[in-house]
Design an enzyme around this catalytic site. Structure first.
Site, mmCIF file in Angstrom:
data_model
loop_
_atom_site.group_PDB
_atom_site.id
_atom_site.type_symbol
_atom_site.label_atom_id
_atom_site.label_comp_id
_atom_site.label_asym_id
_atom_site.label_seq_id
_atom_site.Cartn_x
_atom_site.Cartn_y
_atom_site.Cartn_z
ATOM 1 N N VAL A 221 0.816 -1.230 0.000
ATOM 2 C CA VAL A 221 0.000 0.000 0.000
ATOM 3 C C VAL A 221 0.846 1.275 0.000
ATOM 4 C CG1 VAL A 221 -1.759 1.263 1.297
ATOM 5 C CG2 VAL A 221 -1.757 -1.210 1.324
ATOM 6 N N SER B 137 3.692 9.670 7.585
ATOM 7 C CA SER B 137 2.339 9.484 8.116
ATOM 8 C C SER B 137 1.297 9.936 7.110
ATOM 9 C CB SER B 137 2.147 10.271 9.407
ATOM 10 O OG SER B 137 0.793 10.163 9.814
ATOM 11 N N LYS C 130 8.042 10.356 14.437
ATOM 12 C CA LYS C 130 6.895 9.600 13.896
ATOM 13 C C LYS C 130 6.281 8.716 14.981
ATOM 14 C CE LYS C 130 3.807 7.764 11.437
ATOM 15 N NZ LYS C 130 3.739 6.436 10.904
ATOM 16 N N HIS D 127 4.303 10.892 17.198
ATOM 17 C CA HIS D 127 3.084 11.231 16.445
ATOM 18 C C HIS D 127 2.047 10.121 16.650
ATOM 19 C CE1 HIS D 127 0.547 10.357 12.933
ATOM 20 N NE2 HIS D 127 0.471 11.667 12.734
ATOM 21 N N ASN D 128 2.477 8.869 16.509
ATOM 22 C CA ASN D 128 1.535 7.755 16.656
ATOM 23 C C ASN D 128 1.054 7.617 18.097
ATOM 24 O OD1 ASN D 128 2.297 7.378 13.997
ATOM 25 N ND2 ASN D 128 2.357 5.163 14.140
ATOM 26 N N GLU E 7 -1.521 10.071 18.473
ATOM 27 C CA GLU E 7 -2.685 9.589 17.705
ATOM 28 C C GLU E 7 -3.506 8.588 18.543
ATOM 29 O OE1 GLU E 7 -1.554 8.085 13.746
ATOM 30 O OE2 GLU E 7 -2.840 6.366 14.131
ATOM 31 N N ARG F 292 10.609 4.967 52.050
ATOM 32 C CA ARG F 292 11.833 4.387 51.472
ATOM 33 C C ARG F 292 12.973 4.443 52.477
ATOM 34 N NH1 ARG F 292 14.150 7.016 47.645
ATOM 35 N NH2 ARG F 292 15.024 5.222 46.541
HETATM 36 P P1 NBP Z 1 3.618 -3.901 4.820
HETATM 37 O O1 NBP Z 1 4.098 -3.394 6.124
HETATM 38 O O2 NBP Z 1 2.396 -4.725 4.768
HETATM 39 O O3 NBP Z 1 4.820 -4.734 4.136
HETATM 40 C C1 NBP Z 1 4.646 -5.359 2.891
HETATM 41 C C2 NBP Z 1 5.865 -5.151 2.019
HETATM 42 O O4 NBP Z 1 7.038 -5.660 2.660
HETATM 43 C C3 NBP Z 1 5.743 -5.916 0.704
HETATM 44 O O5 NBP Z 1 6.332 -5.165 -0.308
HETATM 45 C C4 NBP Z 1 6.533 -7.173 0.997
HETATM 46 O O6 NBP Z 1 7.007 -7.831 -0.149
HETATM 47 C C5 NBP Z 1 7.684 -6.584 1.767
HETATM 48 N N1 NBP Z 1 8.475 -7.569 2.480
HETATM 49 C C6 NBP Z 1 8.170 -8.359 3.531
HETATM 50 BR BR1 NBP Z 1 6.551 -8.459 4.340
HETATM 51 N N2 NBP Z 1 9.182 -9.133 3.930
HETATM 52 C C7 NBP Z 1 10.179 -8.833 3.081
HETATM 53 C C8 NBP Z 1 11.496 -9.300 2.976
HETATM 54 N N3 NBP Z 1 11.985 -10.205 3.817
HETATM 55 N N4 NBP Z 1 12.268 -8.828 1.973
HETATM 56 C C9 NBP Z 1 11.784 -7.902 1.124
HETATM 57 N N5 NBP Z 1 10.535 -7.397 1.195
HETATM 58 C C10 NBP Z 1 9.742 -7.862 2.161
HETATM 59 O O7 NBP Z 1 3.477 -2.697 3.776
HETATM 60 P P2 NBP Z 1 2.788 -1.255 3.981
HETATM 61 O O8 NBP Z 1 1.502 -1.336 4.703
HETATM 62 O O9 NBP Z 1 2.839 -0.638 2.619
HETATM 63 O O10 NBP Z 1 3.812 -0.474 4.931
HETATM 64 C C11 NBP Z 1 5.167 -0.260 4.583
HETATM 65 C C12 NBP Z 1 5.843 0.428 5.748
HETATM 66 O O11 NBP Z 1 5.209 1.697 5.984
HETATM 67 C C13 NBP Z 1 5.726 -0.334 7.081
HETATM 68 O O12 NBP Z 1 6.877 -0.128 7.842
HETATM 69 C C14 NBP Z 1 4.536 0.305 7.744
HETATM 70 O O13 NBP Z 1 4.558 0.156 9.144
HETATM 71 C C15 NBP Z 1 4.726 1.753 7.318
HETATM 72 N N6 NBP Z 1 3.501 2.564 7.331
HETATM 73 C C16 NBP Z 1 2.325 2.036 6.935
HETATM 74 C C17 NBP Z 1 1.183 2.836 6.926
HETATM 75 C C18 NBP Z 1 -0.139 2.282 6.441
HETATM 76 O O14 NBP Z 1 -1.142 3.010 6.547
HETATM 77 N N7 NBP Z 1 -0.193 1.073 5.912
HETATM 78 C C19 NBP Z 1 1.260 4.171 7.309
HETATM 79 C C20 NBP Z 1 2.479 4.686 7.679
HETATM 80 C C21 NBP Z 1 3.603 3.878 7.685
HETATM 81 P P3 NBP Z 1 6.155 -9.042 -0.785
HETATM 82 O O15 NBP Z 1 5.137 -8.409 -1.683
HETATM 83 O O16 NBP Z 1 7.177 -9.829 -1.519
HETATM 84 O O17 NBP Z 1 5.546 -9.808 0.352
#
Ligand code: NBP
Length: 474
Positions: free
Chosen positions: A13, A128, A182, A185-186, A189, A446
Site C-alpha cells: 500500500v 504518516s 513519527k 506522532h503515533n 494519535e 523508602r
Molecule cells: P507492509 O508493512 O504490509 O509490508 C509489505 C511489504 O514488505 C511488501 O512489499 C513485501 O514484499 C515486503 N516484504 C516483507 Br513483508 N518481507 C520482506 C522481505 N523479507 N524482503 C523484502 N521485502 C519484504 O506494507 P505497507 O503497509 O505498505 O507499509 C510499509 C511500511 O510503511 C511499514 O513499515 C509500515 O509500518 C509503514 N507505514 C504504513 C502505513 C499504512 O497506513 N499502511 C502508514 C504509515 C507507515 P512481498 O510483496 O514480496 O511480500
C-alpha cells in the site's frame, strides 16, 4: 538511456502509492518488490510513463542516477535489514538508503552506524498519512545525515503534504530523530483516538444520543477549535450504514482495538526517558483491555454494575461540557507528547525543533488539526517552554475548561463508565500544578524500610532518620 532519479523497494500500500506520488511530480522512479508479480500488478493497475519496474535488484540499482537514492517501504523489523543487506554490495560510496517504514528508532540508530561505516548514507524517514497520504501528500519526518538530506530534500518536499504552500517535510535531526518523531506522532494519535472514544461513551450512555445525532455533534465540533482529521472522520463514521444489516456500521464492529506497536514504543520511551506520558500510555492500555473481549463479557455477568442512571436535562449544555473536556484533554495529551520529545532531544542529543514539529503535523498526517497552529505559536513565543500547559494561551484555556473535564469524569464514574484517558488527563494536570506533592511520604517510607535517605525542605544535604527511635521513647 534516461536514469531513474529515485528507487522504491516494497510495493504494498505505502510503497506503491508513494512511488505514484513521486511519478506524478515528474520523477522517474525505479520499482522493486520481493515478489515480482506484486509489482506487475501495481504497474498494470496504475500505468505511468515514469514508473519502471525491475525484476532483478541489480538492474533496479543500475538504473539509478548517482548518488543513488533508494526508499525502502517494506514491513518494519527484520525485512528492512534483509533488504539493506541485499543492497549494500550493489551500492557505491555516497549512495543514499532511506527507510520510510515505521521502524523502531533504536533500529534506525543501529543501521545508521553500520551503513555509514561502509561509506554509504542513511536516512530514517517517518511517513504518516496512510494510503491517501502516501498517494497525494503525506507528512514526512526525515532523520539522519544532514548531508544526505540535501540530496533528497527536493523530492521529499515536492511529494509531501502542503499547509499554506509550506511542505510538511522537515529534517528532524540525526540518526533516529525522524522515526522517533513519527513514533510520538503515533503515540499522540492513540491518545487522540482514545479521548474521542471516551467522548463517544459519555455522549451515547449518559447523553443518550443516537449515531445520527453524534454525527451532527462531531460535525459541528469540526467547525470549531476541535477541527481535525480524526474528528472529521468520526462524524463520517457515525453516518455509515452497513448494507448487509441496515444497522449503523459502528454498531456492528467488534469492540476490540488492534495495534501495531508504535503506541507501545511511545509508552516504553516514556518509561526510558523518565517522562510522565500517562495519558498516552493509558490509550495503549485501553486497547489491551479492549482486546480481552471474552473476559470482559464474562466479568460483566459477575461484577454486574449497578449505578444510578444519570439524567441529562440540558443536552446542549452537556454536549458543550464534553467538547470542553475533550479539548482540555487534548491539550494535556499533546503536552505529554511534546514533553517526551523534549526529554528525548536531550537524551539522544537531537536538538529537536518543537515548533517545526508541530508545523510538520499540520497537514498530511493522521493527527492533523487546527490546534497544531497554537502549539507552533507557543514554541515560537518560547522555544524553551518547559511544558505546553504553561503557554499563556493554553494555561488560560485549561483554567476555563478543566471544570468541564472534572464534571464529565464525575458523571461517567458515578455511572460506571470507564474513562482511562480523561481521568489520567486531569490527574496529570493536577499533579503538574501541585507545588507540594505527597512524595515526602514515599521518601519517608523508602528511608524507613531501606535507609534510602531523603532531602529536607529546610536544610541542605542528604539525611537518614532512625525511624523507631521516637516511638521507643514514647
Ligand atoms: P507492509 O508493512 O504490509 O509490508 C509489505 C511489504 O514488505 C511488501 O512489499 C513485501 O514484499 C515486503 N516484504 C516483507 Br513483508 N518481507 C520482506 C522481505 N523479507 N524482503 C523484502 N521485502 C519484504 O506494507 P505497507 O503497509 O505498505 O507499509 C510499509 C511500511 O510503511 C511499514 O513499515 C509500515 O509500518 C509503514 N507505514 C504504513 C502505513 C499504512 O497506513 N499502511 C502508514 C504509515 C507507515 P512481498 O510483496 O514480496 O511480500
Amino acid at each position: 538511456m534516461q536514469k531513474n532519479q529515485i528507487g522504491v523497494i516494497g510495493l504494498a500500500v505505502m510503497g506503491s502509492n508513494l512511488a505514484l506520488n513521486m511519478a506524478d511530480h515528474g520523477y522517474h522512479v525505479a520499482l522493486f518488490n520481493r515478489t515480482y508479480e506484486v509489482g506487475v500488478k501495481v504497474i498494470s493497475e496504475n500505468p505511468h510513463t515514469h514508473l519502471h519496474l525491475y525484476k532483478e535488484l541489480e538492474d533496479f540499482v543500475a538504473s539509478l542516477e548517482k548518488p543513488r537514492k533508494i526508499m525502502i517501504m517494506v514491513k518494519a523489523g527484520n525485512p528492512v535489514d534483509l533488504v539493506i543487506n541485499g543492497l549494500i554490495p550493489l551500492l557505491d560510496e555516497g549512495d543514499i538508503i532511506m527507510d520510510g517504514g515505521n521502524s523502531n528508532f533504536h533500529d534506525t540508530i543501529r543501521r545508521t552506524e553500520a551503513i555509514e561505516a561502509k561509506g554509504l548514507r542513511y536516512l530514517g524517514v517517518g511517513i504518516s498519512g496512510g494510503e491517501e497520504g502516501a498517494r497525494f501528500g503525506p507528512a514526512i519526518m526525515p532523520g539522519g545525515s544532514k548531508d544526505a538530506y540535501t540530496y533528497v530534500q527536493d523530492i521529499l518536499e515536492n511529494i509531501a503534504a502542503k499547509y499554506n504552500n509550506e511542505p510538511c517535510a522537515t529534517y528532524m535531526g540525526t540518526d533516529g530523530a525522524g522515526h522517533y518523531v513519527k513514533m510520538v506522532h503515533n503515540g499522540i494519535e492513540y491518545a487522540d483516538m482514545q479521548l474521542i472514544a471516551e467522548s463517544y461513551s459519555v455522549l451515547k450512555h449518559l447523553g443518550g444520543f443516537t449515531n445520527d445525532e453524534m454525527a451532527a455533534i462531531f460535525n459541528e465540533w469540526n467547525q470549531g477549535e476541535l477541527e481535525s482529521f480524526l474528528i472529521e472522520i468520526t462524524a463520517q463514521i457515525f453516518k455509515e450504514v452497513d448494507p448487509a444489516t441496515g444497522k449503523h456500521m459502528v454498531d456492528v464492529i467488534l469492540d476490540t482495538a488492534a495495534q501495531k506497536g508504535t503506541g507501545k514504543w511511545t509508552a516504553e520511551e516514556a518509561l526510558n526517558t523518565g517522562t510522565d506520558a500517562s495519558l498516552l500510555a493509558s490509550a495503549v492500555f485501553a486497547r489491551f483491555m479492549s482486546s480481552q473481549k471474552q473476559q470482559r463479557v464474562a466479568a460483566s455477568e459477575i461484577l454486574k454494575p449497578e449505578f444510578d442512571k444519570a439524567i441529562i436535562n440540558d443536552k446542549e449544555y452537556f454536549v458543550e461540557m464534553v467538547r470542553k473536556a475533550l479539548y482540555a484533554s487534548k491539550i494535556i495529551a499533546y503536552a505529554q507528547g511534546f514533553d517526551l520529545l523534549k526529554n528525548a532531544s536531550v537524551e539522544y542529543k537531537w536538538d529537536l525543533d518543537f515548533g517545526a514539529i508541530a508545523r510538520n503535523f499540520r497537514e498530511g498526517c493522521i493527527i492533523r488539526a487546527r490546534f497544531l497552529n497554537r502549539i507552533s505559536d507557543a514554541y515560537n513565543t518560547n522555544p524553551a517552554l518547559a511544558n505546553l500547559m504553561l503557554d499563556d494561551s493554553f494555561a488560560r484555556q485549561l483554567e476555563d475548561y478543566h471544570q468541564s473535564l472534572r464534571d464529565v469524569i464525575s458523571m461517567a464514574i458515578q455511572n460506571g463508565i470507564s474513562m482511562p484517558a480523561f481521568t489520567t488527563a486531569i490527574s496529570y494536570f493536577d499533579s503538574y500544578r501541585s507545588a507540594r506533592s505527597n512524595a515526602n511520604l514515599i521518601q519517608a517510607q523508602r528511608d524507613l524500610f531501606g535507609a534510602h535517605t531523603f532531602e529536607r525542605i529546610d536544610m541542605d544535604g542528604v539525611f537518614h532518620y532512625e525511624w523507631n527511635s521516637n516511638n521507643e521513647e514514647k
